[in-house]
Design a protein around this motif. Structure first.
Motif, PDB file in Angstrom:
ATOM      1  N   ARG A 184      16.393  11.695  -7.296  1.00  0.00           N
ATOM      2  CA  ARG A 184      17.825  11.710  -6.982  1.00  0.00           C
ATOM      3  C   ARG A 184      18.717  11.870  -8.201  1.00  0.00           C
ATOM      4  O   ARG A 184      19.621  12.701  -8.237  1.00  0.00           O
ATOM      5  N   THR A 185      18.467  11.036  -9.205  1.00  0.00           N
ATOM      6  CA  THR A 185      19.389  11.000 -10.340  1.00  0.00           C
ATOM      7  C   THR A 185      19.397  12.354 -11.052  1.00  0.00           C
ATOM      8  O   THR A 185      20.452  12.907 -11.342  1.00  0.00           O
ATOM      9  N   ARG A 186      18.218  12.889 -11.282  1.00  0.00           N
ATOM     10  CA  ARG A 186      18.150  14.149 -12.021  1.00  0.00           C
ATOM     11  C   ARG A 186      18.751  15.301 -11.232  1.00  0.00           C
ATOM     12  O   ARG A 186      19.559  16.070 -11.743  1.00  0.00           O
ATOM     13  N   VAL A 213      20.802  10.785 -20.225  1.00  0.00           N
ATOM     14  CA  VAL A 213      19.475  10.354 -20.669  1.00  0.00           C
ATOM     15  C   VAL A 213      18.904   9.210 -19.829  1.00  0.00           C
ATOM     16  O   VAL A 213      19.595   8.237 -19.523  1.00  0.00           O
ATOM     17  N   ARG A 214      17.652   9.398 -19.437  1.00  0.00           N
ATOM     18  CA  ARG A 214      16.887   8.314 -18.795  1.00  0.00           C
ATOM     19  C   ARG A 214      15.662   8.070 -19.654  1.00  0.00           C
ATOM     20  O   ARG A 214      14.950   9.012 -20.017  1.00  0.00           O
ATOM     21  N   HIS A 215      15.443   6.800 -19.966  1.00  0.00           N
ATOM     22  CA  HIS A 215      14.370   6.463 -20.912  1.00  0.00           C
ATOM     23  C   HIS A 215      13.862   5.058 -20.584  1.00  0.00           C
ATOM     24  O   HIS A 215      14.648   4.191 -20.191  1.00  0.00           O
ATOM     25  N   GLU A 267      20.270  -1.028 -17.514  1.00  0.00           N
ATOM     26  CA  GLU A 267      21.426  -0.603 -16.707  1.00  0.00           C
ATOM     27  C   GLU A 267      21.263   0.809 -16.159  1.00  0.00           C
ATOM     28  O   GLU A 267      20.522   1.638 -16.726  1.00  0.00           O
ATOM     29  N   HIS A 268      21.982   1.071 -15.095  1.00  0.00           N
ATOM     30  CA  HIS A 268      21.990   2.391 -14.456  1.00  0.00           C
ATOM     31  C   HIS A 268      23.399   2.548 -13.884  1.00  0.00           C
ATOM     32  O   HIS A 268      23.611   2.486 -12.679  1.00  0.00           O
ATOM     33  N   PRO A 269      24.373   2.761 -14.797  1.00  0.00           N
ATOM     34  CA  PRO A 269      25.774   2.670 -14.361  1.00  0.00           C
ATOM     35  C   PRO A 269      26.201   3.671 -13.289  1.00  0.00           C
ATOM     36  O   PRO A 269      26.986   3.307 -12.402  1.00  0.00           O
ATOM     37  N   SER A 329      14.966  -4.602 -12.361  1.00  0.00           N
ATOM     38  CA  SER A 329      15.896  -3.632 -11.787  1.00  0.00           C
ATOM     39  C   SER A 329      17.160  -3.426 -12.611  1.00  0.00           C
ATOM     40  O   SER A 329      18.037  -4.275 -12.661  1.00  0.00           O
ATOM     41  N   ARG A 330      17.267  -2.221 -13.193  1.00  0.00           N
ATOM     42  CA  ARG A 330      18.522  -1.854 -13.866  1.00  0.00           C
ATOM     43  C   ARG A 330      19.631  -1.651 -12.843  1.00  0.00           C
ATOM     44  O   ARG A 330      20.801  -1.816 -13.133  1.00  0.00           O
ATOM     45  N   VAL A 331      19.220  -1.261 -11.618  1.00  0.00           N
ATOM     46  CA  VAL A 331      20.215  -1.063 -10.566  1.00  0.00           C
ATOM     47  C   VAL A 331      20.882  -2.404 -10.229  1.00  0.00           C
ATOM     48  O   VAL A 331      22.104  -2.492 -10.096  1.00  0.00           O
ATOM     49  N   LEU A 391      16.022  -3.899  -3.055  1.00  0.00           N
ATOM     50  CA  LEU A 391      15.525  -3.233  -4.266  1.00  0.00           C
ATOM     51  C   LEU A 391      14.064  -2.862  -4.104  1.00  0.00           C
ATOM     52  O   LEU A 391      13.307  -3.560  -3.428  1.00  0.00           O
ATOM     53  N   ARG A 392      13.675  -1.803  -4.794  1.00  0.00           N
ATOM     54  CA  ARG A 392      12.270  -1.396  -4.797  1.00  0.00           C
ATOM     55  C   ARG A 392      11.451  -2.336  -5.675  1.00  0.00           C
ATOM     56  O   ARG A 392      11.913  -2.775  -6.724  1.00  0.00           O
ATOM     57  N   MET A 393      10.243  -2.623  -5.233  1.00  0.00           N
ATOM     58  CA  MET A 393       9.311  -3.348  -6.106  1.00  0.00           C
ATOM     59  C   MET A 393       8.887  -2.384  -7.202  1.00  0.00           C
ATOM     60  O   MET A 393       8.255  -1.357  -6.915  1.00  0.00           O
ATOM     61  N   GLN A 394       9.248  -2.682  -8.442  1.00  0.00           N
ATOM     62  CA  GLN A 394       9.012  -1.744  -9.557  1.00  0.00           C
ATOM     63  C   GLN A 394       7.610  -1.954 -10.117  1.00  0.00           C
ATOM     64  O   GLN A 394       7.437  -2.500 -11.201  1.00  0.00           O
ATOM     65  N   ARG A 395       6.617  -1.487  -9.359  1.00  0.00           N
ATOM     66  CA  ARG A 395       5.235  -1.767  -9.749  1.00  0.00           C
ATOM     67  C   ARG A 395       4.864  -1.158 -11.105  1.00  0.00           C
ATOM     68  O   ARG A 395       4.045  -1.681 -11.813  1.00  0.00           O
ATOM     69  N   HIS A 453      19.952   0.768  -0.309  1.00  0.00           N
ATOM     70  CA  HIS A 453      18.738   0.803  -1.148  1.00  0.00           C
ATOM     71  C   HIS A 453      18.916   1.985  -2.095  1.00  0.00           C
ATOM     72  O   HIS A 453      19.384   3.044  -1.668  1.00  0.00           O
ATOM     73  N   PRO A 454      18.538   1.840  -3.379  1.00  0.00           N
ATOM     74  CA  PRO A 454      18.789   2.956  -4.306  1.00  0.00           C
ATOM     75  C   PRO A 454      17.811   4.116  -4.149  1.00  0.00           C
ATOM     76  O   PRO A 454      18.061   5.212  -4.646  1.00  0.00           O
ATOM     77  N   GLY A 455      16.676   3.868  -3.449  1.00  0.00           N
ATOM     78  CA  GLY A 455      15.627   4.870  -3.373  1.00  0.00           C
ATOM     79  C   GLY A 455      14.914   4.950  -4.713  1.00  0.00           C
ATOM     80  O   GLY A 455      15.500   4.623  -5.731  1.00  0.00           O
ATOM     81  N   PRO A 456      13.668   5.353  -4.740  1.00  0.00           N
ATOM     82  CA  PRO A 456      12.815   5.625  -3.590  1.00  0.00           C
ATOM     83  C   PRO A 456      12.368   4.329  -2.899  1.00  0.00           C
ATOM     84  O   PRO A 456      12.147   3.324  -3.566  1.00  0.00           O
TER      85      PRO A 456
HETATM   86  C1  NCD Z   1      16.401   3.650  -9.267  1.00  0.00           C
HETATM   87  C2  NCD Z   1      15.990   3.804 -10.706  1.00  0.00           C
HETATM   88  O1  NCD Z   1      15.301   4.734 -11.074  1.00  0.00           O
HETATM   89  O2  NCD Z   1      16.420   2.970 -11.461  1.00  0.00           O
HETATM   90  N1  NCD Z   1      16.365   4.797  -8.512  1.00  0.00           N
HETATM   91  C3  NCD Z   1      17.364   5.693  -8.618  1.00  0.00           C
HETATM   92  O3  NCD Z   1      17.905   5.961  -9.670  1.00  0.00           O
HETATM   93  N2  NCD Z   1      17.757   6.255  -7.454  1.00  0.00           N
HETATM   94  C4  NCD Z   1      15.737   2.523  -8.629  1.00  0.00           C
HETATM   95  C5  NCD Z   1      14.256   2.532  -8.497  1.00  0.00           C
HETATM   96  O4  NCD Z   1      13.549   3.383  -9.041  1.00  0.00           O
HETATM   97  O5  NCD Z   1      13.763   1.611  -7.844  1.00  0.00           O
END
Ligand code: NCD
Length: 319
Positions: free
Chosen positions: A54-56, A103-105, A131-133, A164-166, A217-221, A254-257
């Motif tokens: 989504r973000t990209r 940038v995502r890192h 963060e994920h502003p 979760s940065r979200v 929120l997604r479980m960030q495995r 939910h932010p997805g995925p």
């Molecule tokens: C989020 C992320 O990557 O921080 N997804 C997103 O940007 N849509 C949340 C996530 O991956 O759980």
């Protein structure tokens, strides 16, 4: 505003200004020719060191809709795999003279570092668990559209808050917009000291009925080195938002995925209370507003045409 690195840097007025601008861009998305010349001739570099759908794609669409030139860079398949550092990659790509770098890192604080290494405006598209502003801005936008105003709204953020940065960006943005936020999850997935952000904290879903909005929120495995929960099945038993737990008046986000069947059950994902698709839709117009604000808004190099400007003539569009 030179960069967008953290919601912490934004006042309520600045957030509202971006959301209002996004609202005016929504009209462009509805046109047959989805393009305005506002950022014609500007260069936007998308730099992704982590997976993203989504973000990209929405940053790319946002920049292209504003007629900017876009270069997409993914770390996989690049010289990063040959050991090039982030700093060297920024120095290399800066030679192209980008006006903005998205940038995502995986490392906390990476976007702020990038901002020190380049003259371009930097947008943080997610720095590790920090963060994920732009996600928080699009969430506030989608929610404002659904419920009118966030003032006084009770929002529960449920799940893996720790990674979760979200969650962090949302807590800050929702509270700036006047909402009351409660975070909820297993004690192992609640960061110590999170109350300092001003939210309430609980480890059970008792009281979830008071929420106007449930944000799962997604479980960030991929960020879990240890076993933070006994099993995903056990997690789902205690924290999954399902038809039994979601009230008919509550809005679900939910932010997805989404991990179907873990943090959300299939029936609530597809319920009319869920605004997950509207969040994705909001991503494009909110990111347009952010790029516009940074590159053409107050302090921009030249005055760009207002969003209402006529669409770029089809033949004048870049290929
Ligand atoms: C989020 C992320 O990557 O921080 N997804 C997103 O940007 N849509 C949340 C996530 O991956 O759980």
């Amino acid at each position: 505003m030179k960069h967008l690195l953290s919601i912490e840097d934004l006042s309520r007025e600045q957030i509202e200004r971006i959301l209002d601008r996004a609202e005016s861009f929504a009209e462009v998305s509805g046109r047959e020719i989805k393009k305005v010349p506002a950022l014609r001739g500007r260069r936007v570099l998308n730099l992704f060191y982590e997976a993203s759908t989504r973000t990209r794609s929405s940053f790319e669409l946002a920049a292209k809709t504003l007629s900017a030139e876009v270069v997409n860079f993914a770390s996989s398949g690049s010289s990063v795999e040959k050991g090039e550092s982030l700093k060297d990659t920024i120095a290399t790509l800066s030679a192209y003279g980008p006006d903005a770098i998205v940038v995502r890192h995986p490392h906390v604080g990476s976007a702020r570092l990038v901002a020190q290494w380049t003259d371009a405006a930097v947008v943080n598209a997610g720095d590790g668990k920090h963060e994920h502003p732009t996600q928080a801005l699009l969430d506030a936008f989608a929610l404002r559209r659904r419920i009118g105003s966030l003032d006084g709204a009770r929002i529960w953020i449920v799940g893996d808050v720790l990674h979760s940065r979200v969650a962090r960006s949302d807590i800050l943005a929702f509270q700036q917009m006047g909402a009351r936020v409660t975070v909820c999850g297993p004690p192992t997935l609640i960061p110590r000291g999170i109350e300092a952000l001003g939210c309430d904290v609980t480890c059970t879903l008792d009281g979830l009925g008071e929420a106007d909005v449930i944000y799962a929120l997604r479980m960030q495995r991929e960020r879990m080195a240890d076993n933070f929960v006994p099993s995903l099945r056990e997690y789902a038993r205690c924290y999954q938002i399902n038809a039994r737990r979601l009230g008919p008046q509550q809005v679900l986000m939910h932010p997805g995925p989404v991990n179907r069947g873990v943090e959300l059950s299939s029936e609530v994902i597809d319920s009319p209370q869920a605004i997950i698709t509207q969040q994705v839709e909001a991503g494009v117009v909110v990111r347009m507003a952010v790029l516009y604000e940074l590159l053409a808004g107050s302090g921009g190099a030249e005055t760009a045409p207002v969003p209402e400007a006529a669409p770029v003539a089809a033949e004048a569009q870049p290929a």
